[in-house]
Motif scaffolding. Structure first.
Motif, PDB file in Angstrom:
ATOM      1  N   LEU A 344       0.833  -1.197   0.000  1.00  0.00           N
ATOM      2  CA  LEU A 344       0.000   0.000   0.000  1.00  0.00           C
ATOM      3  C   LEU A 344       0.870   1.250   0.000  1.00  0.00           C
ATOM      4  O   LEU A 344       1.797   1.376   0.804  1.00  0.00           O
ATOM      5  CB  LEU A 344      -0.898  -0.014   1.245  1.00  0.00           C
ATOM      6  N   ASN A 345       0.579   2.158  -0.939  1.00  0.00           N
ATOM      7  CA  ASN A 345       1.212   3.479  -0.922  1.00  0.00           C
ATOM      8  C   ASN A 345       0.461   4.305   0.114  1.00  0.00           C
ATOM      9  O   ASN A 345      -0.611   4.839  -0.158  1.00  0.00           O
ATOM     10  CB  ASN A 345       1.128   4.123  -2.308  1.00  0.00           C
ATOM     11  N   ILE A 346       1.014   4.372   1.309  1.00  0.00           N
ATOM     12  CA  ILE A 346       0.285   4.954   2.422  1.00  0.00           C
ATOM     13  C   ILE A 346      -0.005   6.440   2.204  1.00  0.00           C
ATOM     14  O   ILE A 346      -1.068   6.941   2.607  1.00  0.00           O
ATOM     15  CB  ILE A 346       1.053   4.731   3.751  1.00  0.00           C
ATOM     16  N   ASP A 347       0.903   7.163   1.552  1.00  0.00           N
ATOM     17  CA  ASP A 347       0.664   8.593   1.301  1.00  0.00           C
ATOM     18  C   ASP A 347      -0.512   8.789   0.346  1.00  0.00           C
ATOM     19  O   ASP A 347      -1.371   9.659   0.566  1.00  0.00           O
ATOM     20  CB  ASP A 347       1.919   9.245   0.721  1.00  0.00           C
ATOM     21  N   PHE A 348      -0.556   7.985  -0.709  1.00  0.00           N
ATOM     22  CA  PHE A 348      -1.663   8.073  -1.658  1.00  0.00           C
ATOM     23  C   PHE A 348      -2.975   7.686  -0.978  1.00  0.00           C
ATOM     24  O   PHE A 348      -4.022   8.306  -1.207  1.00  0.00           O
ATOM     25  CB  PHE A 348      -1.397   7.157  -2.853  1.00  0.00           C
ATOM     26  N   HIS A 349      -2.906   6.660  -0.122  1.00  0.00           N
ATOM     27  CA  HIS A 349      -4.110   6.198   0.579  1.00  0.00           C
ATOM     28  C   HIS A 349      -4.653   7.288   1.501  1.00  0.00           C
ATOM     29  O   HIS A 349      -5.873   7.504   1.571  1.00  0.00           O
ATOM     30  CB  HIS A 349      -3.782   4.941   1.377  1.00  0.00           C
ATOM     31  N   ILE A 350      -3.770   7.979   2.193  1.00  0.00           N
ATOM     32  CA  ILE A 350      -4.203   9.049   3.099  1.00  0.00           C
ATOM     33  C   ILE A 350      -4.831  10.195   2.310  1.00  0.00           C
ATOM     34  O   ILE A 350      -5.857  10.763   2.722  1.00  0.00           O
ATOM     35  CB  ILE A 350      -3.014   9.548   3.944  1.00  0.00           C
ATOM     36  N   THR A 351      -4.241  10.532   1.167  1.00  0.00           N
ATOM     37  CA  THR A 351      -4.820  11.584   0.315  1.00  0.00           C
ATOM     38  C   THR A 351      -6.239  11.210  -0.108  1.00  0.00           C
ATOM     39  O   THR A 351      -7.153  12.046  -0.098  1.00  0.00           O
ATOM     40  CB  THR A 351      -3.945  11.792  -0.935  1.00  0.00           C
ATOM     41  N   LYS A 352      -6.424   9.941  -0.447  1.00  0.00           N
ATOM     42  CA  LYS A 352      -7.745   9.450  -0.844  1.00  0.00           C
ATOM     43  C   LYS A 352      -8.738   9.545   0.319  1.00  0.00           C
ATOM     44  O   LYS A 352      -9.895   9.953   0.143  1.00  0.00           O
ATOM     45  CB  LYS A 352      -7.614   8.000  -1.317  1.00  0.00           C
ATOM     46  N   LEU A 353      -8.280   9.191   1.519  1.00  0.00           N
ATOM     47  CA  LEU A 353      -9.155   9.244   2.687  1.00  0.00           C
ATOM     48  C   LEU A 353      -9.521  10.676   3.059  1.00  0.00           C
ATOM     49  O   LEU A 353     -10.632  10.936   3.538  1.00  0.00           O
ATOM     50  CB  LEU A 353      -8.486   8.552   3.879  1.00  0.00           C
ATOM     51  N   LEU A 354      -8.606  11.602   2.851  1.00  0.00           N
ATOM     52  CA  LEU A 354      -8.902  13.008   3.137  1.00  0.00           C
ATOM     53  C   LEU A 354     -10.034  13.519   2.257  1.00  0.00           C
ATOM     54  O   LEU A 354     -10.800  14.407   2.656  1.00  0.00           O
ATOM     55  CB  LEU A 354      -7.649  13.865   2.931  1.00  0.00           C
ATOM     56  N   GLU A 355     -10.150  12.945   1.062  1.00  0.00           N
ATOM     57  CA  GLU A 355     -11.233  13.335   0.159  1.00  0.00           C
ATOM     58  C   GLU A 355     -12.547  12.649   0.518  1.00  0.00           C
ATOM     59  O   GLU A 355     -13.625  13.183   0.245  1.00  0.00           O
ATOM     60  CB  GLU A 355     -10.852  12.980  -1.284  1.00  0.00           C
ATOM     61  N   GLU A 356     -12.457  11.463   1.151  1.00  0.00           N
ATOM     62  CA  GLU A 356     -13.659  10.677   1.433  1.00  0.00           C
ATOM     63  C   GLU A 356     -14.190  10.846   2.851  1.00  0.00           C
ATOM     64  O   GLU A 356     -15.358  10.549   3.111  1.00  0.00           O
ATOM     65  CB  GLU A 356     -13.359   9.188   1.195  1.00  0.00           C
ATOM     66  N   SER A 357     -13.352  11.310   3.765  1.00  0.00           N
ATOM     67  CA  SER A 357     -13.744  11.376   5.171  1.00  0.00           C
ATOM     68  C   SER A 357     -14.954  12.279   5.395  1.00  0.00           C
ATOM     69  O   SER A 357     -14.939  13.458   5.022  1.00  0.00           O
ATOM     70  CB  SER A 357     -12.573  11.894   6.011  1.00  0.00           C
ATOM     71  N   PRO A 358     -16.016  11.776   6.023  1.00  0.00           N
ATOM     72  CA  PRO A 358     -17.205  12.594   6.302  1.00  0.00           C
ATOM     73  C   PRO A 358     -16.890  13.788   7.200  1.00  0.00           C
ATOM     74  O   PRO A 358     -17.405  14.890   6.973  1.00  0.00           O
ATOM     75  CB  PRO A 358     -18.153  11.617   7.006  1.00  0.00           C
ATOM     76  N   THR A 359     -16.052  13.578   8.200  1.00  0.00           N
ATOM     77  CA  THR A 359     -15.741  14.664   9.124  1.00  0.00           C
ATOM     78  C   THR A 359     -14.918  15.752   8.443  1.00  0.00           C
ATOM     79  O   THR A 359     -15.160  16.947   8.660  1.00  0.00           O
ATOM     80  CB  THR A 359     -14.985  14.121  10.351  1.00  0.00           C
TER      81      THR A 359
END
Length: 498
Positions: A344-359
């Motif tokens: 897992l590319n953790i940096d890319f994954h975090i960027t994706k989560l920042l876009e999806e996170s409801p909060t």
């Protein structure tokens, strides 16, 4: 001085014999069996002493070894030279020298008389095994008798998969129903806010109409965001509910495995208690040792009651989630499967989560509203807050958003490292379990060949069961963490800060 009984001398020989001599003896016995008749019970090769032999094409085996391998309780009546085996409500009675047995009181022809060889009761394998509810097959090429015990199906309860449980919980969830109602409410508010545009007065030069337009426009923006928040909340509540159901589903399975460990531990403690009592009665164990063993036995007994209680508590929690009666005990059989987390590319994954996170999205909308309030600010309206306060509100909202992003980043990286660490522990546990299972096989062979005692076998089984329970706990943790890594907001409930 107390006299030492003959029974205890035999016990001491079994438990205190030289390990090296026993190993050599066991190896020689195993070698001799390879050229004679082999016995395989439930996929495990068994070595009996005396060795099985043929009598008029009928395989004769040691009574106690074969019966106990099939899970039967064996009792011997020395006075009448009779032996009795009990299993799953079935009873079989035999007598030395007779080819007649009695199954549940009904006469059964054995085909060969029960006999004694080297002071061991030898019985016909096929009819005895089949009388105890087992299937027997003869493999001519390898001169092997294959015995398969018929498992008694105790669980006749309806089963439930995780997806079925989620479906029941979804239909029952108050939070979901409330969220759906909030969507309808936000739609009504948004429509009402839009209708206000039809009632704006014409500009008369005093700026009143302009102020009303600004207020209406700001109200529409707020209503739009509130509607989107409500719509997103439905999805979040659904995801959180699914995670909660899965957690409690696994929790019940974990508690059931803890009960298995407790029961196996009690079996071992009971054998230790019996051995210690024999030693104590022959002056080879102190009162302190006896008390310690009895204390351990009581603790094991208590642990079973505790385990049963925790299962009931978990089921109650589960039934409340699904809207089932509190006494319902559906059979849960779906277990997580171990699969290593893909690279897992953790940096890319975090960027994706920042876009999806409801909060994160909610906080971004808060910043937008604060900025909109500042943009629509009218300086000639003295009843409002000063413009400087609006700017401070924007800074506070941006700081909250920035801090939430940092927290999400930190938590996701921590979860990722935890998963990798748990995966390593799981692989180590896999190796330890294989060693424990090999140790169990050796203990069973020693017991079957008369070089070990039942307590050794039960202790080895306890080690295997304990390791399996710990391995399952690791498996559950890995599975839940991997799901949380994909959607961090499910871990803290619908109001999670992720």
């Amino acid at each position: 001085m107390r006299r030492v009984s003959a029974g205890f001398i035999i016990l001491s020989m079994l438990t205190m014999g030289n390990v090296t001599i026993n190993q050599v003896k066991a190896e020689s016995m195993v070698a001799s069996y390879q050229s004679s008749i082999g016995i395989v019970i439930d996929d495990q090769e068994k070595y009996f002493q005396p060795a099985p032999y043929l009598y008029r094409d009928i395989t004769m085996v040691p009574m106690r070894g074969i019966f106990e391998s099939l899970g039967a309780l064996v009792t011997w009546n020395a006075e009448d030279r009779k032996v009795k085996a009990e299993k799953d409500g079935q009873t079989l009675e035999l007598q030395i020298g007779s080819d007649i047995a009695y199954k549940n009181g009904v006469q059964v022809k054995l085909g060969a008389p029960v006999s004694l060889k080297e002071e061991t009761t030898m019985v016909p394998l096929r009819l005895v095994s089949e009388s105890l509810g087992a299937e027997v097959a003869w493999v001519k090429e390898s001169r092997t008798v294959m015995v398969t015990s018929k498992k008694v199906i105790v669980e006749d309860r309806p089963s439930l998969t995780i997806e079925e449980a989620i479906s029941l919980a979804t239909n029952h969830s108050y939070n979901l129903k409330n969220s759906l109602a909030e969507v309808e409410r936000s739609e009504e508010i948004r429509n009402h806010a839009g209708q206000a545009l039809d009632f704006i007065p014409e500009e008369n030069g005093n700026g009143q109409a302009e102020g009303i337009v600004r207020n209406v426009f700001e109200g529409i923006q707020q209503a739009d965001i509130a509607r989107q928040v409500a719509q997103r909340q439905v999805k979040v509540d659904q995801e959180v509910l699914e995670h909660q159901v899965r957690q409690v589903y696994y929790e019940i399975l974990q508690k059931q495995r803890e009960l298995d460990v407790a029961q196996k531990g009690l079996e071992y403690a009971n054998l230790q208690k019996q051995l210690t009592e024999i030693k104590f009665n022959n002056g080879l164990a102190s009162q302190f040792e006896k008390n310690q063993v009895e204390k351990s036995y009581k603790e094991r007994t208590d642990s079973i009651e505790v385990a049963k209680k925790t299962i009931d508590e978990s089921y109650l929690k589960f039934n409340n989630l699904l809207g089932l009666a509190k006494e319902e005990r559906l059979l849960l059989t779906e277990v997580p499967v171990f699969k290593k987390l893909e690279d897992l590319n953790i940096d890319f994954h975090i960027t994706k989560l920042l876009e999806e996170s409801p909060t994160i999205w909610n906080l971004q909308q808060s910043v937008k509203l604060k900025k909109l309030g500042a943009d629509l600010y009218t300086f000639n309206n003295q009843s409002k807050e000063p413009y400087s306060a609006k700017k401070i509100d924007i800074e506070k909202a941006e700081y909250t958003l920035s801090n939430a992003k940092l927290e999400l980043d930190k938590n996701v990286r921590s979860m990722y490292l935890s998963i990798r660490k748990l995966e390593d522990q799981y692989m180590i546990m896999e190796t330890n379990l294989a060693k424990a299972e090999e140790g169990l096989k050796i203990s069973q062979i020693n017991y079957d060949t008369g070089l070990g005692i039942q307590a050794d076998v039960v202790k080895a089984k306890l080690s295997v069961v304990e390791l399996k329970q710990k391995q399952f706990d690791l498996l559950v943790s890995i599975d839940l963490l991997k799901r949380t890594l994909e959607k961090p907001w499910i871990a803290g409930g619908s109001n999670s800060a992720q």
